[in-house]
Structure formats: C-alpha cells, structure tokens
Design an enzyme around this catalytic site. Structure first.
Site, PDB file in Angstrom:
ATOM      1  N   ARG A   1     -50.848 -47.773 -29.841  1.00 36.80           N
ATOM      2  CA  ARG A   1     -51.401 -46.454 -30.142  1.00 36.80           C
ATOM      3  C   ARG A   1     -50.355 -45.371 -29.904  1.00 36.80           C
ATOM      4  O   ARG A   1     -50.272 -44.397 -30.657  1.00 36.80           O
ATOM      5  CB  ARG A   1     -52.654 -46.217 -29.302  1.00 36.80           C
ATOM      6  CG  ARG A   1     -53.431 -44.986 -29.708  1.00 36.80           C
ATOM      7  CD  ARG A   1     -54.795 -44.963 -29.062  1.00 36.80           C
ATOM      8  NE  ARG A   1     -54.722 -44.868 -27.611  1.00 36.80           N
ATOM      9  CZ  ARG A   1     -55.749 -45.058 -26.789  1.00 36.80           C
ATOM     10  NH1 ARG A   1     -56.943 -45.349 -27.277  1.00 36.80           N
ATOM     11  NH2 ARG A   1     -55.610 -44.939 -25.496  1.00 36.80           N
TER      12      ARG A   1
ATOM     13  N   GLU B   1     -67.191 -37.611 -31.231  1.00 32.31           N
ATOM     14  CA  GLU B   1     -66.969 -38.145 -29.880  1.00 32.31           C
ATOM     15  C   GLU B   1     -67.021 -37.002 -28.880  1.00 32.31           C
ATOM     16  O   GLU B   1     -67.127 -35.839 -29.256  1.00 32.31           O
ATOM     17  CB  GLU B   1     -65.634 -38.875 -29.807  1.00 32.31           C
ATOM     18  CG  GLU B   1     -64.438 -38.013 -30.145  1.00 32.31           C
ATOM     19  CD  GLU B   1     -63.109 -38.771 -30.012  1.00 32.31           C
ATOM     20  OE1 GLU B   1     -62.975 -39.549 -29.063  1.00 32.31           O
ATOM     21  OE2 GLU B   1     -62.231 -38.551 -30.857  1.00 32.31           O
TER      22      GLU B   1
ATOM     23  N   LYS C   1     -53.370 -39.479 -29.521  1.00 30.76           N
ATOM     24  CA  LYS C   1     -53.511 -38.734 -28.268  1.00 30.76           C
ATOM     25  C   LYS C   1     -52.413 -37.671 -28.188  1.00 30.76           C
ATOM     26  O   LYS C   1     -51.585 -37.679 -27.259  1.00 30.76           O
ATOM     27  CB  LYS C   1     -53.473 -39.697 -27.078  1.00 30.76           C
ATOM     28  CG  LYS C   1     -54.851 -40.292 -26.757  1.00 30.76           C
ATOM     29  CD  LYS C   1     -54.773 -41.292 -25.636  1.00 30.76           C
ATOM     30  CE  LYS C   1     -55.673 -40.938 -24.473  1.00 30.76           C
ATOM     31  NZ  LYS C   1     -57.103 -41.039 -24.758  1.00 30.76           N
TER      32      LYS C   1
HETATM   33  C1  LIG Z   1     -58.375 -41.453 -24.660  1.00 31.45           C
HETATM   34  C2  LIG Z   1     -59.529 -40.991 -25.444  1.00 31.45           C
HETATM   35  C3  LIG Z   1     -60.629 -41.834 -25.722  1.00 31.45           C
HETATM   36  C4  LIG Z   1     -60.806 -43.191 -25.086  1.00 31.45           C
HETATM   37  O1  LIG Z   1     -59.827 -44.117 -25.390  1.00 31.45           O
HETATM   38  P1  LIG Z   1     -59.628 -45.404 -24.478  1.00 31.45           P
HETATM   39  O2  LIG Z   1     -58.509 -46.130 -25.100  1.00 31.45           O
HETATM   40  O3  LIG Z   1     -60.894 -46.173 -24.501  1.00 31.45           O
HETATM   41  O4  LIG Z   1     -59.318 -44.903 -23.114  1.00 31.45           O
HETATM   42  C5  LIG Z   1     -61.612 -41.363 -26.562  1.00 31.45           C
HETATM   43  N1  LIG Z   1     -61.549 -40.127 -27.089  1.00 31.45           N
HETATM   44  C6  LIG Z   1     -60.528 -39.289 -26.845  1.00 31.45           C
HETATM   45  C7  LIG Z   1     -60.514 -37.961 -27.481  1.00 31.45           C
HETATM   46  C8  LIG Z   1     -59.483 -39.698 -26.023  1.00 31.45           C
HETATM   47  O5  LIG Z   1     -58.485 -38.846 -25.754  1.00 31.45           O
END
Ligand SMILES: *Cc1c(COP(=O)(O)O)cnc(C)c1O
Length: 357
Positions: free
Chosen positions: A102, A240, A204
């Site tokens: 990622r 989300e 991210k």
């Molecule tokens: C990091 C994050 C997640 C969760 O991702 P994981 O890999 O399960 O920790 C979900 N939504 C957002 C906006 C994030 O920054």
C-alpha cells in the site's frame, strides 16, 4: 535531517536491556497516544535512485529543510501496523507486506520512490526488535508502528522533492476508542475524498487527514465518537469513518462499500472479509446508501487502530438509528478470530502473521 549514526546498543550497556525486560511504564493504563521509545529507523534516497541501507538511530526530533517537499506541498504518506506479544513470548506482525504494498501504491501516486516490500518488512522488524521492551505484555496493548515516506529534499518550485526519507517510529498503545462502542455522525457538509479514482482517498496521503479535523472536532464536541463520510459525487452513499472502514450487517449478509479509489483499502477490512467468508457468510462489496445503513441490524468499523469496533448508533441529520452491540454480535465473533490470529492464540492457517525474532 541530521546524518543518521548507527546506535545498535542501548547506551547503558548490554543487549539484555532489550531482552525480556519491559520498559518502566504503567502497562495497565495504555491509551492510543504517543509514548516515546528508544529507537527509530531511517533510510534515505535521492530522486531517481533506489533506497539502500537504512539504520536505527535514537528516537528524537529530526532536522528538515524549510523547503522540504513534505512541509511545503504535502508530499508524504504514512502507514500503520502493530506488533503483538504472544502468551508464549513471541512477537508477531500482522500482514506487514500488505502495508508495504500500500505504501508503494501511495508512493507511485505521489511521485516518490518507495522501499521494496522486503526492505519495508525488514525495517519494521528491526524497529520492533530495537524497541522490544516497549511491546506491551499480552492483553495490555500493542506496539503501534508508524512508517513514513516523505519528500525531505529542498526545492522551491512545485515539483517532486530531490530527496526522500523513509522513517519508522513506534509507540505502545491501548484502545483507540475508550468504551469500545461508536456513536457515529453522518457528515453531510465535508467530504473526505474525491469520488472515483481521480483523487487520493485510496492512499494514506498525509494530505487527507487535516482537512477532516473540522468535521471530527465538531462531531466530538456534540458527543459523537467519529464521523462517517459520504461519497462526494452523490452525497448518498456511505464511504468510511476518519481512519476506519465500515461494515453493515443485515440478516445474514455482510455489506461494505466497494474499493473504488475514494476509500482506503484497509488491511483489516480485507482480513475481516476473508474471515467472514470462511465462516460461511456472504460478503457483498457495493455502494450502500445511508437509508440502507439506517435499517441494518448491526454496523461495525475495522482498522489497525480500532481493530473491529461495534457501532451503537448512527445519526443522520435528525434521525438516529441504533444497532445491536455486545457479546452476541457478528462483529464480536469476527474480532475474536482476528485478534486470536494476530496474538497467536488461534492457528494462523493463512500465513498472515510474521514472527519478528
Ligand atoms: C488506515 C485507514 C484505514 C484502515 O486501514 P487498515 O489497513 O485496516 O489499518 C481505513 N480508513 C482510513 C481513512 C485509513 O487512514
């Protein structure tokens, strides 16, 4: 940034310091907040080259040019993963290659070089080992690792940075949400990301987070635990929460918004889908309207930080929907299996865990 010096041993002496001993803090009172640890991992590379040898240095402030790409233009991404101490004294990581991949996706999107999957996982392992005494005892919490990739070279014009830094620091953490149940507010003014694949919602990127502070701060002031964002194209479908993905349970089926570029593809989301399918549930990835969610039986969020957390209520404008929570819920069942695998209590048939030492 100051040139990294390699300090592999603790200053006051021996390897045994980083052995079975625990750091002298109150392990009962951990929350999701920063505790400084001993070391961080730093690796640099210039534009057009590949990352090579990184090193562990003492945890501390870093020096950075005021003209660095990360500060001026937000050229940076982060990751988040945890190290878990098992009852029999091992330390495990959960699917760290997924975080590495990622990060690579995000790096490509933001014109940055990225460490290889192997370099990433190796650096995470080194960081955990150097900070071993900060990995909480089983049941008390986890060591949260925060890899960063950022443009640290100086440039005035709008262009990819001439130099990059990959850095990992860590902190022992406890629960992300005290109380363990979420009361969400559907945000109908601000959006987290641009609809579709043209934006950066799927990575991210550091630039995705400060813009949602306004919405979250207001929601928290009104007693909510977090906000739930809607898609920016129609404002009708749920996406989300601020740092976790969302699932909706109706009768025996599980629904979650499909990954379309605007939602962060969570490692926890992906793992929970697999676990649910193994249990015989049907998991449907598609658009979910607010109305559909309001009439669901159960709602829960997933993420490295929140793990699997039940949603007790969702408020949309003037309407509040309440959901099943507690021991009998599907989210509890899924959480039990996920945490069981992560902490070595349940056999890891999928080779998701990676032992650190
Ligand atoms: C990091 C994050 C997640 C969760 O991702 P994981 O890999 O399960 O920790 C979900 N939504 C957002 C906006 C994030 O920054």
């Amino acid at each position: 940034m100051a040139p990294p010096s390699i300090l592999r041993d603790t200053e006051d002496g021996s390897e045994s310091d980083m052995g079975e001993n625990y750091a002298d803090i109150n392990w009962e009172g951990l929350s999701f907040s920063l505790t400084q640890t001993d070391y961080m991992h730093v690796m640099k590379c210039t534009k057009g080259e590949k990352f090579s040898q990184g090193s562990l240095i003492r945890y501390g402030n870093i020096e950075i040019s005021p003209a660095a790409g990360i500060i001026n233009y937000g050229q940076g991404i982060f990751e988040g993963l945890k190290a878990y101490r098992t009852e029999d004294g091992r330390i495990l990581l959960f699917r760290p290659e997924e975080n590495a991949l990622r990060m690579k996706m995000g790096a490509d999107r933001l014109c940055m070089p990225s460490p290889s999957v192997e370099q990433f996982v190796d650096a995470v392992k080194q960081t955990v080992l150097a900070n071993k005494r900060w990995v909480p005892p089983p049941g008390k919490g986890t060591l949260y690792l925060r890899p960063l990739l950022m443009g640290t070279g100086a440039a005035l014009g709008l262009a990819p940075s001439p130099e990059y830094t990959f850095l990992i620091y860590c902190s022992p953490v406890g629960k992300y949400h005290e109380g363990g149940r979420l009361n969400l507010k559907v945000e109908d003014k601000f959006h987290r990301s641009i609809a579709g694949s043209g934006g950066t919602g799927g990575i991210k990127s550091v630039t995705n987070y400060a813009p949602i502070y306004t919405a979250v701060t207001e929601a928290k002031a009104n007693g909510f635990s977090d906000v739930l964002f809607l898609d920016s194209a129609t404002g009708k479908n749920i996406e989300e929460a601020t740092a976790c993905n969302i699932f909706v349970v109706k009768e025996n089926d599980i629904f979650t918004p499909a990954i379309d570029g605007s939602i962060l593809p969570g490692v926890t989301r992906k793992s929970i889908i697999d676990i649910a399918i193994d249990l015989g549930y049907k998991v449907i990835e598609r658009s979910i309207s607010v109305e559909e969610m309001m009439s669901a039986d159960e709602v829960f969020c997933t993420g490295t930080a929140v793990v699997v957390t039940s949603v007790a209520s969702v408020t949309y404008k003037e309407t509040r929907a309440e959901y099943k929570t507690g021991a009998e819920t599907l989210s509890q069942k899924l959480q039990g299996i996920l945490v069981g695998i992560q902490t070595g209590c349940i056999e890891d048939k999928k080779s998701w865990t990676v032992q650190v030492d």
